[in-house]
Scaffold this motif. Structure first.
Motif, PDB file in Angstrom:
ATOM      1  N   UNK A 111       0.805  -1.223   0.000  1.00  0.00           N
ATOM      2  CA  UNK A 111       0.000   0.000   0.000  1.00  0.00           C
ATOM      3  C   UNK A 111       0.839   1.274   0.000  1.00  0.00           C
ATOM      4  N   UNK A 112       2.123   1.150   0.351  1.00  0.00           N
ATOM      5  CA  UNK A 112       2.970   2.335   0.447  1.00  0.00           C
ATOM      6  C   UNK A 112       3.076   2.811   1.879  1.00  0.00           C
ATOM      7  N   UNK A 113       4.240   3.373   2.220  1.00  0.00           N
ATOM      8  CA  UNK A 113       4.500   3.773   3.599  1.00  0.00           C
ATOM      9  C   UNK A 113       3.547   4.862   4.069  1.00  0.00           C
ATOM     10  N   UNK A 123      12.154   1.148   6.997  1.00  0.00           N
ATOM     11  CA  UNK A 123      11.993   0.895   5.562  1.00  0.00           C
ATOM     12  C   UNK A 123      11.892   2.213   4.788  1.00  0.00           C
ATOM     13  N   UNK A 124      11.079   3.150   5.276  1.00  0.00           N
ATOM     14  CA  UNK A 124      10.889   4.428   4.587  1.00  0.00           C
ATOM     15  C   UNK A 124      12.197   5.213   4.505  1.00  0.00           C
ATOM     16  N   UNK A 125      12.954   5.264   5.593  1.00  0.00           N
ATOM     17  CA  UNK A 125      14.231   5.975   5.572  1.00  0.00           C
ATOM     18  C   UNK A 125      15.211   5.306   4.611  1.00  0.00           C
ATOM     19  N   UNK A 126      15.103   3.978   4.479  1.00  0.00           N
ATOM     20  CA  UNK A 126      15.957   3.271   3.534  1.00  0.00           C
ATOM     21  C   UNK A 126      15.647   3.612   2.088  1.00  0.00           C
ATOM     22  N   UNK A 143       3.799  12.825   4.812  1.00  0.00           N
ATOM     23  CA  UNK A 143       4.694  11.753   4.372  1.00  0.00           C
ATOM     24  C   UNK A 143       4.569  11.504   2.866  1.00  0.00           C
ATOM     25  N   UNK A 144       5.672  11.079   2.270  1.00  0.00           N
ATOM     26  CA  UNK A 144       5.741  10.771   0.839  1.00  0.00           C
ATOM     27  C   UNK A 144       6.447   9.429   0.690  1.00  0.00           C
ATOM     28  N   UNK A 145       5.945   8.575  -0.208  1.00  0.00           N
ATOM     29  CA  UNK A 145       6.472   7.218  -0.333  1.00  0.00           C
ATOM     30  C   UNK A 145       7.899   7.156  -0.861  1.00  0.00           C
ATOM     31  N   UNK A 146       8.242   8.021  -1.836  1.00  0.00           N
ATOM     32  CA  UNK A 146       9.569   7.920  -2.443  1.00  0.00           C
ATOM     33  C   UNK A 146       9.949   9.252  -3.095  1.00  0.00           C
TER      34      UNK A 146
END
Length: 429
Positions: A79-81, A128-131, A199-202
């Motif tokens: 679903x996305x972060x 995971x998101x920070x990665x 927040x933004x996924x990428x």
């Protein structure tokens, strides 16, 4: 974006946009997880909980967390972060506020279990998101900024919880601890709504980066992941269920055991200074004293993570604080004055929290993509089972012996074992 100055400017922009929101969420996450330790000063007597029953209920949070952690993390990749982290925050906020309705052991146990189910996947989701956003060389330092919210939640959360309990007593006819649960849970719900818009996924989806900045940052991180994958087959989902991952889970279990043993019982232990040392303290004074170790731990953790990134070394940056913190925790509650006890707990807190941001760079060194999400979930879920055993065993030993020392001795030994184990299982650095 080959210009190092340009790269630095883009990463600063990313950090400015994402980290404040993640820090607020993680602050509230820890606060809603451990504010039960402060509520226990009044709640246990009000609803008739023994130390063992309180410890069991406090720990049931982590049973729910354990069973739903990996599924939650895999759904995050689907679903996305942004959407999934928002879902986590909203559901845990509602359940945290519902803790104000607890009537006895059964309802206490049920709500603590459901709170764990709701929060499952949150911290691994942040990792995971920070990665996705940050190059590997900077991740320990960046994660330390977010994780600093954990000791800060103790630093500020204890006096804030004390204030809410004092000032909220009698509001709508409820005792202070019920008001505290309701207020802090509702704040979390509001924060979850805000997070959906922040927040933004990428990088390529961020409107506050240019198309070139987003593409080049995403390409840089992807190239690093590809290099790791080529060496370790790191994106294969099977990589998340190897012996190395499970052994790292036990390393994290020992470190987290110390954090939860102290976090759930420190306010009650300080309150016990009255009988132990003849020191009479108000609720606010207990809150302020509870905050002291975490102030020092926050500063030390930020320095230690930066040092680890600068030297590109992870193993001994986990080993050293784990041993120092474990030894300090083993003896802290056996010392002969309140000042000595607080000094020992402060050293223990520094050791505990210095381990965590550096530790999480070890699985990231051999896992990428969906395997990273699943592997981090495995480590976090098994490691956080310590949150079940630590408060329950500490509470049981307190009931049997009349002292917190045996429980803290066990916690210290777990931390020491983790320090040695990380050297054996971490592998190539």
């Amino acid at each position: 974006m080959s210009n190092p100055t340009k790269q630095h400017d883009v990463l600063r922009k990313v950090a400015f946009r994402l980290l404040p929101m993640l820090m607020v969420l993680y602050f509230l996450n820890y606060l809603d997880k451990v504010n039960v330790g402060f509520a226990a000063l009044e709640m246990n007597a009000d609803i008739g909980l023994s130390s063992a029953a309180y410890g069991l209920g406090a720990g049931l949070f982590f049973v729910g967390y354990f069973f739903f952690e990996v599924p939650s993390n895999l759904l995050l990749t689907k679903f996305g972060a942004r959407i999934w982290i928002t879902r986590i925050v909203l559901t845990w906020g509602v359940i945290a506020a519902s803790m104000s309705l607890v009537q006895g052991e059964t309802s206490f146990y049920i709500l603590r279990f459901l709170l764990g189910v709701a929060e499952a996947g949150f911290f691994p989701g942040i990792v995971y998101l920070l990665g996705v956003w940050f190059p590997r060389q900077q991740r320990a330092r960046i994660l330390s900024y977010v994780y600093a919210a954990a000791p800060v939640s103790f630093l500020l959360g204890s006096p804030v919880s004390a204030f809410l309990m004092d000032q909220g007593h009698g509001f709508a006819g409820m005792p202070g601890w019920r008001f505290m649960f309701a207020a802090e849970g509702l704040v979390t719900v509001v924060a979850g709504i805000v997070a959906f818009f922040v927040l933004v996924d990428r990088p390529t989806k961020a409107k506050w980066l240019t198309a070139q900045e987003g593409e080049e940052l995403e390409r840089r991180v992807a190239a690093e992941d590809a290099a790791v994958d080529a060496t370790h087959n790191a994106s294969s989902i099977r990589s998340a269920f190897t012996g190395r991952v499970f052994l790292l889970s036990f390393v994290y279990f020992g470190i987290a055991y110390g954090i939860y043993a102290v976090g759930f019982f420190l306010p009650q232990a300080i309150k016990g200074f009255e009988g132990q040392f003849g020191l009479t303290l108000s609720g606010m004074q207990i809150g302020l004293m509870s905050a002291i170790p975490y102030g020092f731990a926050t500063a030390a953790m930020l320095y230690w993570s930066r040092r680890s990134d600068a030297r590109g070394e992870r193993i001994y940056h986990v080993l050293i604080p784990a041993l120092v913190g474990g030894v300090a925790l083993t003896f802290s509650f056996a010392l002969g004055s309140p000042f000595a006890v607080m000094a020992g707990i402060t050293v223990a807190a520094i050791g505990m929290f210095c381990c965590i941001p550096v530790f999480w760079q070890i699985p990231a060194s051999f896992l990428t993509g969906a395997a990273a999400a699943a592997g981090i979930g495995v480590i976090n879920s098994i490691g956080n089972l310590s949150g079940f055993f630590a408060p329950y065993l500490a509470g049981y030993l307190r009931d049997v012996t009349g002292s917190y020392q045996p429980g803290m001795l066990v916690a210290g030994l777990f931390m020491i074992a983790s320090g040695f184990l990380v050297v054996l299982v971490a592998g190539p650095r």
